[in-house]
Design a protein around this motif. Structure first.
Motif, PDB file in Angstrom:
ATOM      1  N   PRO A  21       0.800  -1.146   0.066  1.00 23.42           N
ATOM      2  CA  PRO A  21       0.104   0.163  -0.051  1.00 23.42           C
ATOM      3  C   PRO A  21       0.807   1.155  -0.139  1.00 23.42           C
ATOM      4  N   PRO A  22       0.417   2.469  -0.561  1.00 21.04           N
ATOM      5  CA  PRO A  22      -1.062   2.602  -0.888  1.00 21.04           C
ATOM      6  C   PRO A  22      -1.316   2.094  -2.269  1.00 21.04           C
ATOM      7  N   VAL A  23      -0.203   2.192  -3.065  1.00 23.27           N
ATOM      8  CA  VAL A  23      -0.301   2.153  -4.722  1.00 23.27           C
ATOM      9  C   VAL A  23       0.384   0.848  -5.265  1.00 23.27           C
ATOM     10  N   ASN A  24       1.039   0.018  -4.477  1.00 24.96           N
ATOM     11  CA  ASN A  24       1.763  -1.198  -4.965  1.00 24.96           C
ATOM     12  C   ASN A  24       2.847  -0.586  -5.761  1.00 24.96           C
ATOM     13  N   GLY A  56      -5.535  -4.251  -3.096  1.00 24.79           N
ATOM     14  CA  GLY A  56      -6.119  -2.753  -2.928  1.00 24.79           C
ATOM     15  C   GLY A  56      -6.439  -1.920  -4.226  1.00 24.79           C
ATOM     16  N   ARG A  57      -6.197  -0.952  -4.251  1.00 19.29           N
ATOM     17  CA  ARG A  57      -6.781   0.205  -5.200  1.00 19.29           C
ATOM     18  C   ARG A  57      -6.088   0.292  -6.486  1.00 19.29           C
ATOM     19  N   ALA A  58      -4.910  -0.625  -6.767  1.00 15.47           N
ATOM     20  CA  ALA A  58      -4.263  -0.612  -7.948  1.00 15.47           C
ATOM     21  C   ALA A  58      -3.753  -1.778  -8.450  1.00 15.47           C
ATOM     22  N   ILE A  60      -0.492  -1.829 -10.275  1.00 15.07           N
ATOM     23  CA  ILE A  60       0.913  -1.235  -9.744  1.00 15.07           C
ATOM     24  C   ILE A  60       0.962   0.113 -10.506  1.00 15.07           C
ATOM     25  N   ALA A  61       1.208   0.777  -9.560  1.00 14.35           N
ATOM     26  CA  ALA A  61       1.533   2.629  -9.901  1.00 14.35           C
ATOM     27  C   ALA A  61       2.731   2.949 -10.364  1.00 14.35           C
ATOM     28  N   GLY A  62       3.652   1.757 -10.360  1.00 15.69           N
ATOM     29  CA  GLY A  62       4.962   2.287 -11.208  1.00 15.69           C
ATOM     30  C   GLY A  62       6.201   2.012 -10.009  1.00 15.69           C
ATOM     31  N   ALA A  63       7.346   2.346 -10.733  1.00 17.46           N
ATOM     32  CA  ALA A  63       8.527   1.886  -9.727  1.00 17.46           C
ATOM     33  C   ALA A  63       8.286   2.861  -8.378  1.00 17.46           C
ATOM     34  N   ASP A  64       8.897   2.540  -7.599  1.00 19.58           N
ATOM     35  CA  ASP A  64       8.999   3.422  -6.148  1.00 19.58           C
ATOM     36  C   ASP A  64       9.737   4.651  -6.597  1.00 19.58           C
ATOM     37  N   ILE A  65       9.155   5.785  -6.423  1.00 18.39           N
ATOM     38  CA  ILE A  65       9.683   6.924  -6.913  1.00 18.39           C
ATOM     39  C   ILE A  65      10.568   7.506  -5.827  1.00 18.39           C
ATOM     40  N   LYS A  66      10.236   7.097  -4.353  1.00 14.06           N
ATOM     41  CA  LYS A  66      11.252   7.602  -3.360  1.00 14.06           C
ATOM     42  C   LYS A  66      12.601   6.679  -3.610  1.00 14.06           C
ATOM     43  N   GLY A 101       3.448   3.567 -15.561  1.00 18.12           N
ATOM     44  CA  GLY A 101       4.909   3.325 -15.538  1.00 18.12           C
ATOM     45  C   GLY A 101       5.490   1.961 -15.501  1.00 18.12           C
ATOM     46  N   GLY A 102       6.281   1.667 -14.644  1.00 16.94           N
ATOM     47  CA  GLY A 102       6.801   0.252 -14.304  1.00 16.94           C
ATOM     48  C   GLY A 102       5.753  -0.754 -14.175  1.00 16.94           C
ATOM     49  N   GLY A 103       4.530  -0.284 -13.624  1.00 13.17           N
ATOM     50  CA  GLY A 103       3.489  -1.310 -13.358  1.00 13.17           C
ATOM     51  C   GLY A 103       2.968  -1.710 -14.666  1.00 13.17           C
ATOM     52  N   PRO A 124       3.607   7.314 -17.649  1.00 11.51           N
ATOM     53  CA  PRO A 124       4.050   8.751 -17.250  1.00 11.51           C
ATOM     54  C   PRO A 124       5.285   9.396 -17.014  1.00 11.51           C
ATOM     55  N   GLU A 125       6.126   8.408 -17.120  1.00 10.71           N
ATOM     56  CA  GLU A 125       7.506   8.889 -16.785  1.00 10.71           C
ATOM     57  C   GLU A 125       8.010  10.124 -17.132  1.00 10.71           C
ATOM     58  N   VAL A 126       7.864  10.585 -18.226  1.00 13.54           N
ATOM     59  CA  VAL A 126       8.094  11.897 -18.773  1.00 13.54           C
ATOM     60  C   VAL A 126       7.910  12.849 -17.913  1.00 13.54           C
ATOM     61  N   GLU A 272       3.888  18.758  -4.465  1.00 15.43           N
ATOM     62  CA  GLU A 272       2.644  18.897  -4.930  1.00 15.43           C
ATOM     63  C   GLU A 272       1.619  18.261  -3.724  1.00 15.43           C
ATOM     64  N   ARG A 273       2.013  17.076  -3.219  1.00 13.21           N
ATOM     65  CA  ARG A 273       1.165  16.241  -2.294  1.00 13.21           C
ATOM     66  C   ARG A 273       1.576  16.975  -0.951  1.00 13.21           C
ATOM     67  N   ALA A 274       2.819  17.205  -0.456  1.00 14.59           N
ATOM     68  CA  ALA A 274       3.233  17.416   1.005  1.00 14.59           C
ATOM     69  C   ALA A 274       2.933  18.905   1.251  1.00 14.59           C
TER      70      ALA A 274
HETATM   71  C1  TC6 Z   1       8.366   4.238 -13.085  1.00 16.73           C
HETATM   72  O1  TC6 Z   1       7.609   3.424 -13.097  1.00 16.73           O
HETATM   73  C2  TC6 Z   1       9.605   4.414 -13.719  1.00 16.73           C
HETATM   74  C3  TC6 Z   1      10.101   3.120 -14.528  1.00 16.73           C
HETATM   75  C4  TC6 Z   1      11.367   2.763 -15.066  1.00 16.73           C
HETATM   76  C5  TC6 Z   1      12.251   2.236 -14.176  1.00 16.73           C
HETATM   77  C6  TC6 Z   1      13.745   1.656 -14.776  1.00 16.73           C
HETATM   78  N1  TC6 Z   1       5.926   5.390  -5.977  1.00 16.73           N
HETATM   79  O2  TC6 Z   1      -1.369  10.870  -5.865  1.00 16.73           O
HETATM   80  P1  TC6 Z   1      -2.077  10.232  -4.441  1.00 16.73           P
HETATM   81  C7  TC6 Z   1       2.205   7.859  -3.060  1.00 16.73           C
HETATM   82  S1  TC6 Z   1       8.285   5.940 -12.620  1.00 16.73           S
HETATM   83  C8  TC6 Z   1       5.970   5.919  -4.456  1.00 16.73           C
HETATM   84  O3  TC6 Z   1      -2.277  11.105  -3.327  1.00 16.73           O
HETATM   85  P2  TC6 Z   1      -4.186   9.248  -6.232  1.00 16.73           P
HETATM   86  C9  TC6 Z   1       2.185   9.154  -3.105  1.00 16.73           C
HETATM   87  O4  TC6 Z   1       3.500   9.909  -2.747  1.00 16.73           O
HETATM   88  C10 TC6 Z   1       6.748   5.883 -11.746  1.00 16.73           C
HETATM   89  N2  TC6 Z   1       5.262   6.727  -4.110  1.00 16.73           N
HETATM   90  O5  TC6 Z   1      -3.093   9.242  -4.616  1.00 16.73           O
HETATM   91  C11 TC6 Z   1       1.222   9.516  -1.854  1.00 16.73           C
HETATM   92  O6  TC6 Z   1       1.926   9.424  -0.914  1.00 16.73           O
HETATM   93  P3  TC6 Z   1       1.425  10.195   0.425  1.00 16.73           P
HETATM   94  C12 TC6 Z   1       5.448   6.014 -12.736  1.00 16.73           C
HETATM   95  C13 TC6 Z   1       3.838   6.854  -4.780  1.00 16.73           C
HETATM   96  O7  TC6 Z   1      -5.175   8.397  -5.649  1.00 16.73           O
HETATM   97  C14 TC6 Z   1       0.234   8.088  -2.254  1.00 16.73           C
HETATM   98  O8  TC6 Z   1       1.198   7.177  -2.936  1.00 16.73           O
HETATM   99  N3  TC6 Z   1       4.173   6.119 -12.108  1.00 16.73           N
HETATM  100  C15 TC6 Z   1       3.903   6.335  -6.232  1.00 16.73           C
HETATM  101  O9  TC6 Z   1      -4.610  10.757  -6.397  1.00 16.73           O
HETATM  102  C16 TC6 Z   1      -1.137   8.411  -2.791  1.00 16.73           C
HETATM  103  O10 TC6 Z   1      -0.916   9.039  -4.125  1.00 16.73           O
HETATM  104  C17 TC6 Z   1       3.925   7.312 -11.803  1.00 16.73           C
HETATM  105  O11 TC6 Z   1       4.487   8.358 -12.259  1.00 16.73           O
HETATM  106  C18 TC6 Z   1       5.095   5.763  -6.603  1.00 16.73           C
HETATM  107  N4  TC6 Z   1       5.336   5.456  -8.099  1.00 16.73           N
HETATM  108  O12 TC6 Z   1      -3.229   8.895  -7.242  1.00 16.73           O
HETATM  109  C19 TC6 Z   1       2.383   7.530 -11.019  1.00 16.73           C
HETATM  110  N5  TC6 Z   1       2.623   6.962  -6.680  1.00 16.73           N
HETATM  111  O13 TC6 Z   1       0.092   9.511   0.982  1.00 16.73           O
HETATM  112  C20 TC6 Z   1       2.729   8.582 -10.042  1.00 16.73           C
HETATM  113  C21 TC6 Z   1       2.017   7.125  -5.605  1.00 16.73           C
HETATM  114  O14 TC6 Z   1       2.447   9.826   1.440  1.00 16.73           O
HETATM  115  N6  TC6 Z   1       1.385   8.288  -9.090  1.00 16.73           N
HETATM  116  N7  TC6 Z   1       2.807   7.367  -4.692  1.00 16.73           N
HETATM  117  O15 TC6 Z   1       1.564  11.524   0.142  1.00 16.73           O
HETATM  118  C22 TC6 Z   1       0.213   8.957  -9.445  1.00 16.73           C
HETATM  119  O16 TC6 Z   1       0.325   9.336 -10.687  1.00 16.73           O
HETATM  120  C23 TC6 Z   1      -0.826   9.049  -8.534  1.00 16.73           C
HETATM  121  O17 TC6 Z   1      -0.114   8.952  -7.238  1.00 16.73           O
HETATM  122  C24 TC6 Z   1      -1.962   7.743  -8.610  1.00 16.73           C
HETATM  123  C25 TC6 Z   1      -2.634   7.788  -7.386  1.00 16.73           C
HETATM  124  C26 TC6 Z   1      -2.728   7.717  -9.952  1.00 16.73           C
HETATM  125  C27 TC6 Z   1      -1.175   6.458  -8.412  1.00 16.73           C
END
Ligand code: TC6
Length: 697
Positions: A21-24, A56-58, A60-66, A101-103, A124-126, A272-274
């Motif tokens: 959680p929250p977004v796998n 849960g709700r997704a 996989i939302a992608g790589a862990d950006i942290k 993304g990675g998902g 959405p990586e760009v 934007e979230r903080a």
């Molecule tokens: C990638 O995949 C690259 C791959 C190549 C590698 C080689 N990681 O937005 P919300 C957290 S790049 C870590 O409030 P929503 C977010 O910070 C990634 N954390 O909810 C927040 O934390 P908080 C490509 C993440 O329902 C909580 O989850 N993927 C990640 O309005 C809830 O998020 C993206 O760019 C993450 N990937 O929207 C997707 N995603 O509660 C980015 C979310 O501590 N994410 N969190 O503040 C989103 O677009 C949106 O968060 C959402 C959910 C549509 C998944």
């Protein structure tokens, strides 16, 4: 195996369930868990297929950006996707919620994909300054063709399941519990002896005009590198065998990973979230919000009313006469017609909003039941005070009384009521139903639950709400007046307004300051200059050449002539040659010999002025954290998102270098360039603005 990935057997099918959680997000633990679970499925007797699902709700939302920017941890994501695809077992993904993304790249590594009707997919990586670096740029175009893949990857948009099916990204849509749906699909595939179907083995997609597309993407991105670079990776998918394409994708990915733009965009993502997580509001419940009063139906009031209506709130608007009420209704109607045209609402909703949810009245008694009222009348203290006296008399106890003032003292407005604890500033940006920023201006006596209500309203309206303290112009307009001033100084010293606008749009701003002045109306700045003339410090440099143009009745876009000349029906203008003459006259009067400016110097001075004033704003507590300034500038002032905001920009440049430049500029104009105490302190302590953000978290 880690507990974020569980493994269960359903006869011939192994189910790998991700629960992070929250977004796998694909943290190291998830990647390791998936890799281990694949090993286990392949080693167990009787397993013929693997099903990957998300809890849960997704999906996989992608790589862990942290994890970005930290040392890489095995297994890496590209290898994991390759490993999944190479499995001798049949691998199926059952997707719900978002697969981003990675998902999506994990899903593309699977051999078959089924999704819920409500699912959304995307790369959405760009937007984070990188590209899909786990095979996405190689696999997606093999499914959709190059053109569609370039569009999807360079916009990063979310694609709904029906379109994803049409594009060939998924194979099937089926409603139901994702695991049940996935198991049924996997069983069908096994029953029909379906073959493994690695996307990497599909033919290369046909090419497009890569160079023209690259140039167009660079132009559209105003200097943002990631879309154009991602396109080059798709080009590799078209021109190279899969394995070499993957290598090229990796190189381009690493190039982007090392850019400042990546740092800026990730800063923007998290902050934007903080920005609305204020420690002082933890545990403070906002007041209930159902019905909103709006005073004044001009452009701003109508925009605010539109935003409220579109978010499901009822609106009571107060106007002063029948004509004004009709005009206000017309403006709101126009805004809603736009929303209808863009598909944001349907005809029935549009009609209901206008006929049921909106009431326009000339009587303040109509406000007796509203939960919050926003005043958007003429920007003059006496006028505001008269309105607040009426609101004080008409509104129920507990109603939040908000002013949309952009400069005036909210403490003084609050003191004109019998309930200052209920008074707050809610500063919207025009057009209020479009612009994302909301400054929540907290006065000395504003009650915490009123502040929480301001943030709750921001969230309901889909805005980025930023806490600001009371001062002339709050966070955004106060900083704007300083960087606007330095642009004026540079004009007096020899840079043309057109060069300055071009240098700043090349830096990534949506518009330069002089084009913005034309848009806002030159008469506004003219009136302010006249008002402030009497109290101005003798050392303050204020150009007056533009007043000559105003005296001739030219106020910018609305009159067709300003810094630029605007032809009817054409977007944008062409430089007005008169301006250069007027500047020359003023330089001669002031005895200034104009000098050349490079574009880099223009940007540096403009940014240093912005950062210095921003450091004052943070130092005085008007903005609580540097990130509040960054989000204000990003969402209200067209600041390039890929720099993360002015404070992030300054951190990237090095605060010592920024301070050194400010001190150097101060040798020419000591009154204007006074280094902010906070900036000096941070440099002395070897700390950054981001350190302050972290300490405040
Ligand atoms: C990638 O995949 C690259 C791959 C190549 C590698 C080689 N990681 O937005 P919300 C957290 S790049 C870590 O409030 P929503 C977010 O910070 C990634 N954390 O909810 C927040 O934390 P908080 C490509 C993440 O329902 C909580 O989850 N993927 C990640 O309005 C809830 O998020 C993206 O760019 C993450 N990937 O929207 C997707 N995603 O509660 C980015 C979310 O501590 N994410 N969190 O503040 C989103 O677009 C949106 O968060 C959402 C959910 C549509 C998944």
């Amino acid at each position: 195996m880690t507990d974020v990935v569980t493994y269960t057997r359903h006869d011939e099918i192994a189910v790998l369930r991700i629960a992070n959680p929250p977004v796998n997000a694909l943290s190291q633990a998830v990647r390791q868990g998936l890799s281990d679970a694949m090993d286990r499925a392949e080693s167990e007797d009787g397993v013929k297929a693997v099903l990957i699902v998300g809890d849960g709700r997704a999906f996989i939302a992608g790589a862990d950006i942290k994890e970005f920017g930290k040392p890489p941890m095995e297994p890496n994501l590209p290898d994991l996707c390759t490993r999944i695809e190479a499995s001798p077992l049949l691998v199926v993904a059952s997707m719900h919620g978002v697969s981003l993304g990675g998902g999506l790249e994990v899903a593309l590594g699977c051999h078959y994909r089924v999704a819920q009707p409500s699912a959304r997919v995307g790369l959405p990586e760009v937007h984070l300054g990188i590209l899909p670096g786990a095979g996405g740029t190689q696999r997606l175009p093999r499914l959709t063709g190059a053109e569609k893949a370039v569009e999807a990857i360079t916009t990063g948009r979310h694609i709904k399941a029906p379109e994803a099916l049409e594009l060939g990204i998924i194979d099937k849509i089926e409603e139901g519990d994702p695991e049940t749906v996935g198991l049924a699909y996997a069983r069908d595939l096994l029953a029909s002896n379906a073959a493994r179907r690695p996307v990497s083995e599909m033919p290369n997609p046909q090419g497009i005009d890569w160079d023209a597309t690259h140039a167009a993407l660079l132009k559209k991105g105003r200097g943002q590198l990631s879309p154009a670079t991602a396109m080059r990776a798709v080009q590799a998918a078209s021109e190279l065998p899969f394995d070499e394409g993957i290598k090229r994708e990796r190189e381009l990915f690493m190039d982007l990973m090392n850019t400042d733009q990546r740092k800026g965009l990730i800063h923007a993502f998290f902050n934007e979230r903080a920005v609305s997580n204020l420690p002082e509001l933890k545990g403070v419940a906002p007041r209930a919000l159902q019905s909103i009063g709006v005073i004044g139906g001009g452009t701003m009031g109508a925009g605010i009313a539109t935003a409220c209506l579109l978010s499901g709130l009822n609106v009571v608007m107060i106007e002063m006469s029948d004509d004004a009420a009709e005009a206000a209704k017309g403006r709101i109607g126009g805004n809603l017609a736009g929303a209808l045209k863009r598909g944001k609402i349907n005809q029935e909703k549009h009609d209901n909003l206008l006929s049921i949810a909106l009431e326009v009245s000339q009587n303040y008694d109509s406000l007796k039941d509203v939960d919050l009222v926003i005043e958007a009348v003429f920007e003059e203290m006496d006028v505001k005070k008269q309105v607040f006296a009426k609101l004080d008399a008409a509104c129920k106890p507990g109603c939040v009384l908000a002013s949309n003032t952009s400069y005036l003292d909210v403490n003084e407005i609050a003191a004109s009521t019998t309930r200052p604890a209920d008074v707050i500033g809610l500063h919207f940006f025009s057009p209020a139903h479009v612009m994302k920023l909301l400054e929540v201006v907290v006065a000395d006596q504003t009650a915490p639950d009123v502040v929480a209500t301001g943030f709750a309203l921001g969230k309901m309206l889909g805005k980025v709400a930023v806490r600001a303290g009371v001062c002339d112009g709050f966070i955004g307009n106060r900083i704007l007046s300083t960087y606007r001033a330095v642009a004026g100084h540079m004009v007096l010293d020899g840079a043309s307004p057109f060069q300055i606008d071009d240098a700043l749009t090349d830096f990534g701003f949506a518009m330069g300051p002089f084009a913005v002045a034309d848009l806002a109306g030159l008469d506004i700045g003219w009136a302010t200059r006249k008002r402030k003339a009497a109290t101005r410090h003798p050392d303050e440099r204020v150009p007056t050449y533009i007043d000559r143009l105003c005296e001739q009745g030219h106020y910018g876009q609305k009159t067709g002539e300003g810094y630029y000349i605007y032809e009817k029906g054409k977007r944008g203008g062409t430089p007005n040659p008169k301006i250069l003459e007027l500047i020359k006259d003023e330089q001669q009067t002031l005895g200034i010999t104009p000098r050349d400016f490079s574009d880099a110097e223009i940007v540096r001075r403009y940014m240093c002025a912005m950062v210095n004033e921003a450091a004052e704003v943070v130092g005085e507590g008007i903005a609580r954290r540097p990130l509040d300034v960054d989000m204000t500038l990003l969402f209200g002032y067209g600041f390039p998102r890929y720099w993360g905001g002015p404070m992030k920009w300054a951190d990237i440049q090095g605060l010592d270098a920024v301070l050194a430049d400010i001190e150097r500029y101060g040798q020419e104009d000591a009154w204007f360039w006074q280094p902010a105490p906070l900036l000096k302190q941070l440099v002395a302590e070897g700390r950054t603005f981001d350190d302050l953000n972290k300490e405040a978290a």
